[in-house]
Design a protein around this motif. Structure first.
Motif, PDB file in Angstrom:
ATOM      1  N   GLY A  61      33.199  17.541  -6.147  1.00 27.42           N
ATOM      2  CA  GLY A  61      32.409  17.162  -7.322  1.00 27.42           C
ATOM      3  C   GLY A  61      33.281  16.718  -8.480  1.00 27.42           C
ATOM      4  N   VAL A 108      28.975  15.870 -14.537  1.00 24.77           N
ATOM      5  CA  VAL A 108      29.002  16.894 -13.483  1.00 24.77           C
ATOM      6  C   VAL A 108      27.680  17.663 -13.547  1.00 24.77           C
ATOM      7  CG1 VAL A 108      31.516  17.213 -13.413  1.00 24.77           C
ATOM      8  CG2 VAL A 108      30.164  18.529 -15.050  1.00 24.77           C
ATOM      9  N   TRP A 154      27.915  22.916 -11.022  1.00 23.43           N
ATOM     10  CA  TRP A 154      29.372  22.696 -10.882  1.00 23.43           C
ATOM     11  C   TRP A 154      30.093  23.270 -12.106  1.00 23.43           C
ATOM     12  CZ3 TRP A 154      33.431  20.557 -13.510  1.00 23.43           C
ATOM     13  CH2 TRP A 154      34.580  20.262 -12.778  1.00 23.43           C
ATOM     14  N   ASN A 160      32.729  26.378 -11.914  1.00 23.84           N
ATOM     15  CA  ASN A 160      34.166  26.109 -12.083  1.00 23.84           C
ATOM     16  C   ASN A 160      34.702  26.328 -13.500  1.00 23.84           C
ATOM     17  OD1 ASN A 160      34.837  25.074  -9.325  1.00 23.84           O
ATOM     18  ND2 ASN A 160      33.220  23.639  -9.866  1.00 23.84           N
TER      19      ASN A 160
END
Ligand code: HEM
Length: 227
Positions: free
Chosen positions: A177, A187, A191, A195
């Protein structure tokens, strides 16, 4: 997925700069390697004759330097180390296993920050030593020992930067991604939450505040509307 449920991660100007720099970096690295290893013809194939490679390599290098300095100005403030980074380091094992949920991570994690400063440091060394070595314009102003030292550090920094760039590209492929994010700029919320949890919270807070402002504006507009 509709853009409303996505978060802007990288503005267009930075993405454009990054991908132009990547293309030019590959050409600069290949031309540099062809000057270093003249017997390997493959490296120079992309830029033509060895004479042309010698002329183009420093110019390409300067453009890469300028593009990276632009990225530096745009991104340096997101890469300043902070106390949350210690937690990331302590939980490195979980990060590697993809179980980083719960660890506060800002826009960039410690690995990315470290890479950022290494890239910027190495390109600076390459630029300064490259100027000293540039026969056509500058080398005459420096003594032979200084030029030899410059060649040594130029080669060392080049090898370091090429290895880091390969590692960086590998990580970008590994974290699903992130390449799409660097191409489209956006994004998914999932995601971002997985992250970069702290950055995700900051972005959601911004969206929430904007919505509140809009609602308040709408209310005053309706209240002042004549019957
Ligand atoms: C094919 C090769 C490459 C790929 C696939 C790639 C991919 C990416 C991606 C996906 C990001 C965004 C990361 C994120 O949003 O979390 C990024 C950021 C970045 N890339 Fe690359 N990249 C490549 C080559 C390079 C090279 C050669 C350099 C410089 C020598 C470079 C320097 C940077 C920098 C400075 C950032 C910003 C990171 C930060 O601020 O911490 N990239 N890249």
């Amino acid at each position: 997925m509709n853009k409303k449920s996505m978060i802007l991660r990288t503005p267009l100007i930075v993405r454009f700069c990054h991908w132009c720099m990547v293309c030019l970096f590959i050409l600069t690295a290949l031309s540099g390697l062809s000057l270093f290893f003249p017997s390997i013809k493959l490296f120079g194939l992309f830029l033509g004759t060895p004479q042309l490679v010698r002329e183009l390599h420093p110019i390409l290098g300067c453009v890469v330097f300028i593009l990276l300095m632009f990225m530096f100005l745009k991104l340096a403030h997101h890469n300043i180390p902070n106390k949350d980074d210690l937690l990331w380091i302590k939980n490195f094992k979980h990060v590697i296993l993809g179980k980083e949920r719960g660890i506060p991570i800002g826009k960039y994690n410690v690995g990315q920050k470290f890479l950022f400063w290494c890239i910027m440091g190495l390109i600076f060394v390459l630029f300064v030593t490259g100027i000293i070595m540039w026969r056509r314009y500058f080398a005459d102003n420096f003594s032979i020992p200084i030029i030899r030292i410059a060649i040594f550090f130029h080669s060392l920094a080049a090898i370091g930067l090429i290895l880091l760039a390969i590692g960086h590209a590998y990580m970008a492929i590994w974290v699903k991604g992130s390449i799409k994010g660097m191409i489209t700029g956006y994004v998914s919320r999932a995601w971002a939450c997985k992250n970069h949890s702290s950055w995700y919270q900051e972005e959601m807070e911004k969206i929430y505040q904007e919505e509140l402002k809009l609602k308040a504006e709408l209310k005053t507009e309706q209240a002042t509307k004549p019957e």
